[in-house]
Scaffold this active site. Structure first.
Site, PDB file in Angstrom:
ATOM      1  N   THR A  13      -6.332   5.341   1.841  1.00 38.62           N
ATOM      2  CA  THR A  13      -6.179   4.004   1.250  1.00 38.62           C
ATOM      3  C   THR A  13      -6.843   2.936   2.133  1.00 38.62           C
ATOM      4  OG1 THR A  13      -4.077   4.683   0.288  1.00 38.62           O
ATOM      5  CG2 THR A  13      -4.465   2.314   0.450  1.00 38.62           C
ATOM      6  N   VAL A  14      -6.452   2.870   3.400  1.00 43.58           N
ATOM      7  CA  VAL A  14      -6.959   1.784   4.257  1.00 43.58           C
ATOM      8  C   VAL A  14      -8.395   2.076   4.709  1.00 43.58           C
ATOM      9  CG1 VAL A  14      -6.498   0.340   6.272  1.00 43.58           C
ATOM     10  CG2 VAL A  14      -4.583   1.337   5.022  1.00 43.58           C
ATOM     11  N   GLU A 129      -4.110  -5.647  14.438  1.00 38.53           N
ATOM     12  CA  GLU A 129      -3.630  -6.677  13.484  1.00 38.53           C
ATOM     13  C   GLU A 129      -3.069  -6.062  12.205  1.00 38.53           C
ATOM     14  OE1 GLU A 129      -2.311  -9.707  12.371  1.00 38.53           O
ATOM     15  OE2 GLU A 129      -3.877 -10.614  13.612  1.00 38.53           O
ATOM     16  N   GLY A 134       0.471  -6.082   6.767  1.00 38.16           N
ATOM     17  CA  GLY A 134      -0.767  -5.894   5.997  1.00 38.16           C
ATOM     18  C   GLY A 134      -1.841  -6.912   6.310  1.00 38.16           C
ATOM     19  N   ILE A 136      -1.699 -10.214   6.507  1.00 41.24           N
ATOM     20  CA  ILE A 136      -1.344 -11.493   7.152  1.00 41.24           C
ATOM     21  C   ILE A 136      -1.797 -11.464   8.617  1.00 41.24           C
ATOM     22  CG2 ILE A 136       0.525 -13.104   7.734  1.00 41.24           C
ATOM     23  CD1 ILE A 136       2.271 -11.758   5.621  1.00 41.24           C
ATOM     24  N   GLY A 187      -0.596   3.074  -3.339  1.00 44.16           N
ATOM     25  CA  GLY A 187      -1.074   3.205  -1.949  1.00 44.16           C
ATOM     26  C   GLY A 187      -0.301   2.344  -0.966  1.00 44.16           C
ATOM     27  N   GLU A 190       4.275   4.696   3.005  1.00 44.37           N
ATOM     28  CA  GLU A 190       3.879   5.558   4.129  1.00 44.37           C
ATOM     29  C   GLU A 190       3.776   7.006   3.643  1.00 44.37           C
ATOM     30  OE1 GLU A 190       3.128   4.360   7.375  1.00 44.37           O
ATOM     31  OE2 GLU A 190       3.114   2.653   6.037  1.00 44.37           O
ATOM     32  N   ASP A 201       9.714   1.892   9.153  1.00 44.55           N
ATOM     33  CA  ASP A 201       8.425   1.194   9.214  1.00 44.55           C
ATOM     34  C   ASP A 201       8.643  -0.282   9.602  1.00 44.55           C
ATOM     35  OD1 ASP A 201       5.444   1.042   8.415  1.00 44.55           O
ATOM     36  OD2 ASP A 201       6.352  -0.539   7.203  1.00 44.55           O
ATOM     37  N   LYS A 205       7.389  -2.440  13.060  1.00 49.55           N
ATOM     38  CA  LYS A 205       6.705  -3.739  13.064  1.00 49.55           C
ATOM     39  C   LYS A 205       7.540  -4.785  13.809  1.00 49.55           C
ATOM     40  CE  LYS A 205       4.549  -2.618   8.645  1.00 49.55           C
ATOM     41  NZ  LYS A 205       4.812  -2.558   7.204  1.00 49.55           N
TER      42      LYS A 205
HETATM   43  P1  NAP Z   1      -3.654   7.718   3.696  1.00 47.80           P
HETATM   44  O1  NAP Z   1      -4.097   7.119   2.417  1.00 47.80           O
HETATM   45  O2  NAP Z   1      -2.716   8.871   3.640  1.00 47.80           O
HETATM   46  O3  NAP Z   1      -4.961   8.127   4.518  1.00 47.80           O
HETATM   47  C1  NAP Z   1      -4.900   8.861   5.704  1.00 47.80           C
HETATM   48  C2  NAP Z   1      -6.278   9.414   5.968  1.00 47.80           C
HETATM   49  O4  NAP Z   1      -6.274  10.102   7.198  1.00 47.80           O
HETATM   50  C3  NAP Z   1      -6.751  10.420   4.916  1.00 47.80           C
HETATM   51  O5  NAP Z   1      -8.114  10.233   4.651  1.00 47.80           O
HETATM   52  C4  NAP Z   1      -6.531  11.763   5.598  1.00 47.80           C
HETATM   53  O6  NAP Z   1      -7.428  12.777   5.174  1.00 47.80           O
HETATM   54  C5  NAP Z   1      -6.794  11.406   7.033  1.00 47.80           C
HETATM   55  N1  NAP Z   1      -6.088  12.281   7.970  1.00 47.80           N
HETATM   56  C6  NAP Z   1      -4.759  12.452   8.097  1.00 47.80           C
HETATM   57  N2  NAP Z   1      -4.496  13.330   9.065  1.00 47.80           N
HETATM   58  C7  NAP Z   1      -5.690  13.716   9.563  1.00 47.80           C
HETATM   59  C8  NAP Z   1      -6.089  14.623  10.572  1.00 47.80           C
HETATM   60  N3  NAP Z   1      -5.202  15.300  11.291  1.00 47.80           N
HETATM   61  N4  NAP Z   1      -7.411  14.764  10.821  1.00 47.80           N
HETATM   62  C9  NAP Z   1      -8.336  14.082  10.107  1.00 47.80           C
HETATM   63  N5  NAP Z   1      -8.007  13.200   9.130  1.00 47.80           N
HETATM   64  C10 NAP Z   1      -6.705  13.037   8.868  1.00 47.80           C
HETATM   65  O7  NAP Z   1      -2.956   6.625   4.618  1.00 47.80           O
HETATM   66  P2  NAP Z   1      -3.163   5.050   4.585  1.00 47.80           P
HETATM   67  O8  NAP Z   1      -2.202   4.460   3.606  1.00 47.80           O
HETATM   68  O9  NAP Z   1      -4.595   4.730   4.488  1.00 47.80           O
HETATM   69  O10 NAP Z   1      -2.581   4.653   6.028  1.00 47.80           O
HETATM   70  C11 NAP Z   1      -3.335   4.837   7.189  1.00 47.80           C
HETATM   71  C12 NAP Z   1      -2.676   4.074   8.346  1.00 47.80           C
HETATM   72  O11 NAP Z   1      -2.626   2.695   8.015  1.00 47.80           O
HETATM   73  C13 NAP Z   1      -1.236   4.489   8.634  1.00 47.80           C
HETATM   74  O12 NAP Z   1      -0.994   4.353  10.007  1.00 47.80           O
HETATM   75  C14 NAP Z   1      -0.429   3.435   7.864  1.00 47.80           C
HETATM   76  O13 NAP Z   1       0.862   3.256   8.405  1.00 47.80           O
HETATM   77  C15 NAP Z   1      -1.287   2.226   8.081  1.00 47.80           C
HETATM   78  N6  NAP Z   1      -1.145   1.160   7.109  1.00 47.80           N
HETATM   79  C16 NAP Z   1      -1.204   1.434   5.780  1.00 47.80           C
HETATM   80  C17 NAP Z   1      -1.136   0.400   4.863  1.00 47.80           C
HETATM   81  C18 NAP Z   1      -1.215   0.639   3.387  1.00 47.80           C
HETATM   82  O14 NAP Z   1      -1.064  -0.314   2.624  1.00 47.80           O
HETATM   83  N7  NAP Z   1      -1.447   1.875   2.929  1.00 47.80           N
HETATM   84  C19 NAP Z   1      -1.015  -0.920   5.326  1.00 47.80           C
HETATM   85  C20 NAP Z   1      -0.964  -1.169   6.711  1.00 47.80           C
HETATM   86  C21 NAP Z   1      -1.032  -0.112   7.583  1.00 47.80           C
HETATM   87  P3  NAP Z   1      -7.419  13.338   3.662  1.00 47.80           P
HETATM   88  O15 NAP Z   1      -7.749  12.150   2.814  1.00 47.80           O
HETATM   89  O16 NAP Z   1      -8.473  14.359   3.617  1.00 47.80           O
HETATM   90  O17 NAP Z   1      -6.051  13.834   3.423  1.00 47.80           O
HETATM   91  N1  HSE Z   2       4.108   1.254   3.959  1.00 53.57           N
HETATM   92  C1  HSE Z   2       3.846  -0.032   4.503  1.00 53.57           C
HETATM   93  C2  HSE Z   2       4.494  -1.088   3.656  1.00 53.57           C
HETATM   94  C3  HSE Z   2       2.370  -0.261   4.573  1.00 53.57           C
HETATM   95  O1  HSE Z   2       4.844  -0.786   2.512  1.00 53.57           O
HETATM   96  O2  HSE Z   2       4.695  -2.199   4.131  1.00 53.57           O
HETATM   97  C4  HSE Z   2       1.987  -1.553   5.241  1.00 53.57           C
HETATM   98  O3  HSE Z   2       2.317  -1.542   6.598  1.00 53.57           O
END
Ligand code: NAP
Ligand code: HSE
Length: 436
Positions: A13-14, A129, A134, A136, A187, A190, A201, A205
């Site tokens: 997603t990110v 950041e 997210g 902000i 998306g 977590e 989570d 933060k």
């Molecule tokens: P996600 O959609 O599950 O994406 C995770 C990515 O990492 C996927 O591409 C996955 O590969 C890859 N990955 C996971 N384990 C791996 C490994 N061992 N080796 C290589 N690649 C690996 O997660 P996300 O929502 O983008 O979140 C990513 C981070 O941002 C997390 O720390 C989350 O807490 C943080 N975050 C997320 C949001 C949000 O809105 N989603 C907001 C703020 C912060 P595959 O795609 O092949 O499975």
């Molecule tokens: N899972 C987290 C949330 C992603 O819903 O706030 C952003 O940090």
């Protein structure tokens, strides 16, 4: 113009959102950073999967070591989540002299003290950041915008998924599990959605925000944490009748010589702006002793909103490339020799007002007995609601709002109330914050 190559760890997603925003806003971003930013490689578990972004010009690999050890890459962007292998990969990247950007709050909250020290040791930046609220820019606001202030307290809706669930349940009467599934689809959630629902989570933060506010090392284990899974539609309705909204709040406060750090469902007066922050939106209220109360609002999760924060960190790093590392803003806004350990108050020692809901037998004298116990424990009542039983023989509901009280006094009073013959269910209790 300088070319800066970045490598992504994670393309979900990110990660996908980051590639998309870098492409869509390439011109503005290069004018601001004075660099041409190129995503040269990205790792994922399965590189055959369809992505939300175009990957034609990106070298894809399942081997993240290739990204962190690539000599052409100047900035590694960790967006895979979880503690390992993310932590080892970041340490490797820092040791290789690369700047690192991460959105991984679990990692920063649990290992930030060690990781920031490694970044300093290697004269590089570890930026985060996107880890809090997210899109902000709250880290920047706290580290730079509020640096003149002694921070008294902060309180925030800092989990988008949880706020989305509470809002949909209240506005549409949707079932908890259905809204959670929707948040996962969008998306927001977590990888393990228990982190969102049970407040872990938000606690990650909050721990980072508290360190930014009070200049103390990260101390995740000491954050008191309650989730939203026990919030019932009945309490949401009664809270509204009393003029409050229930929000999942992270609170960090200076109290006496110590600090409170807590995450829990909270009643907030409905007239406060933050009480009206709905859906996936997040907001953080920060009270500084010079500026007064300030509010930061925006999307708390989602691909492009989070990418906005990730890319802001990348741009900051690009602007500083080649500058001496002591020009960088310290990771927590205080250099490590200026961080102070502060006592963190156990939850029994905090002071708060409370919403109490008691299921009571519908007979004379019950209310008098309960109010006497509260008075004997020094607890004043601010408001009372009484709901008659819906059918003959069922329990009545008594809802009380208390004045501020030491948590351990309230626990004692509730133990005495729950031992009354006419009370046959544990009381529901939710903390109340006036946020003034
Ligand atoms: P996600 O959609 O599950 O994406 C995770 C990515 O990492 C996927 O591409 C996955 O590969 C890859 N990955 C996971 N384990 C791996 C490994 N061992 N080796 C290589 N690649 C690996 O997660 P996300 O929502 O983008 O979140 C990513 C981070 O941002 C997390 O720390 C989350 O807490 C943080 N975050 C997320 C949001 C949000 O809105 N989603 C907001 C703020 C912060 P595959 O795609 O092949 O499975
Ligand atoms: N899972 C987290 C949330 C992603 O819903 O706030 C952003 O940090």
């Amino acid at each position: 113009m300088k070319v800066v190559k970045i490598g992504l760890l994670g393309l979900g997603t990110v990660g996908g959102g980051t590639v998309n925003v870098l492409a869509k806003n390439a011109e503005d971003i290069s004018r601001r950073s004075n660099c041409q930013i190129i995503v040269s490689s990205a790792s994922a578990r399965d590189i055959t999967r369809t992505r939300i972004c175009d990957t034609d010009t990106i070298q894809l690999t399942t081997n993240s070591q290739e990204v962190v050890n690539d000599p052409d890459i100047q900035i590694v962007v960790e967006l895979m989540g979880g503690e390992e292998p993310a932590k080892s990969l970041i340490l490797q990247a820092l040791a290789n002299g690369k700047h690192v950007v991460t959105a991984n709050k679990a990692l920063i909250a649990n290992h930030g003290n060690e990781l920031f020290a490694e970044a300093v040791k290697n004269n590089v930046t570890l930026a985060y950041e996107a880890a809090i609220a997210g899109g902000i820019p709250i880290v920047k606001a706290m580290r730079e915008g509020l640096s003149a202030n002694s921070i008294e307290w902060l309180a925030g809706i800092i989990n988008g998924t949880g706020n989305f669930i509470l809002t949909e349940m209240r506005d549409k009467g949707s079932a908890f599990d259905d809204v959670l599934a929707q948040a996962q689809e969008l998306g927001y959630a977590e990888a393990d959605p228990e982190y969102d629902v049970e407040g872990i989570d938000a606690a990650h933060k909050l721990c980072i925000l508290a360190s930014l506010a009070f200049g103390m090392p990260l101390n995740f284990e000491r954050v008191y944490t309650e989730g939203i899974s026990k919030v019932t539609p009945l309490d949401v309705t009664y809270a509204e009748e009393l003029g409050y909204r229930i929000k999942h709040l992270g609170v960090a406060k200076k109290a006496g010589n110590g600090v409170e750090m807590r995450v829990h469902p909270t009643l907030i007066p409905e007239k406060r702006l933050i009480a009206n922050v709905d859906g996936v939106m997040n907001a953080v209220v920060v009270k500084g002793n010079a500026v007064g109360t300030t509010l930061y609002y925006g999307p708390g999760a989602g691909a492009e909103a989070t990418a906005s924060a990730v890319i802001a960190d990348i741009v900051d790093i690009c602007r500083q490339l080649g500058a001496p590392s002591d020009h960088a803003v310290p990771a927590l806004g205080f250099s490590s020799d200026q961080l102070n350990e502060l006592p963190i108050l156990p939850i029994e020692e905090i002071t708060s007002a409370y919403y109490l809901r008691l299921s009571v037998e519908d007979k004379p004298g019950v209310m008098a007995a309960m109010t006497k116990i509260l008075a004997d424990n020094g607890i004043s009542i601010e408001a009372v609601l009484q709901k008659e039983p819906e059918q003959h023989g069922a329990n009545a509901q008594v809802i009380l709002l208390t004045d501020s009280v030491l948590e351990k006094s309230l626990i004692t009073a509730l133990q005495q109330i729950e031992s009354l013959d006419s009370i046959n269910q544990p009381a529901v209790r939710i903390r109340v914050e006036s946020l003034q």
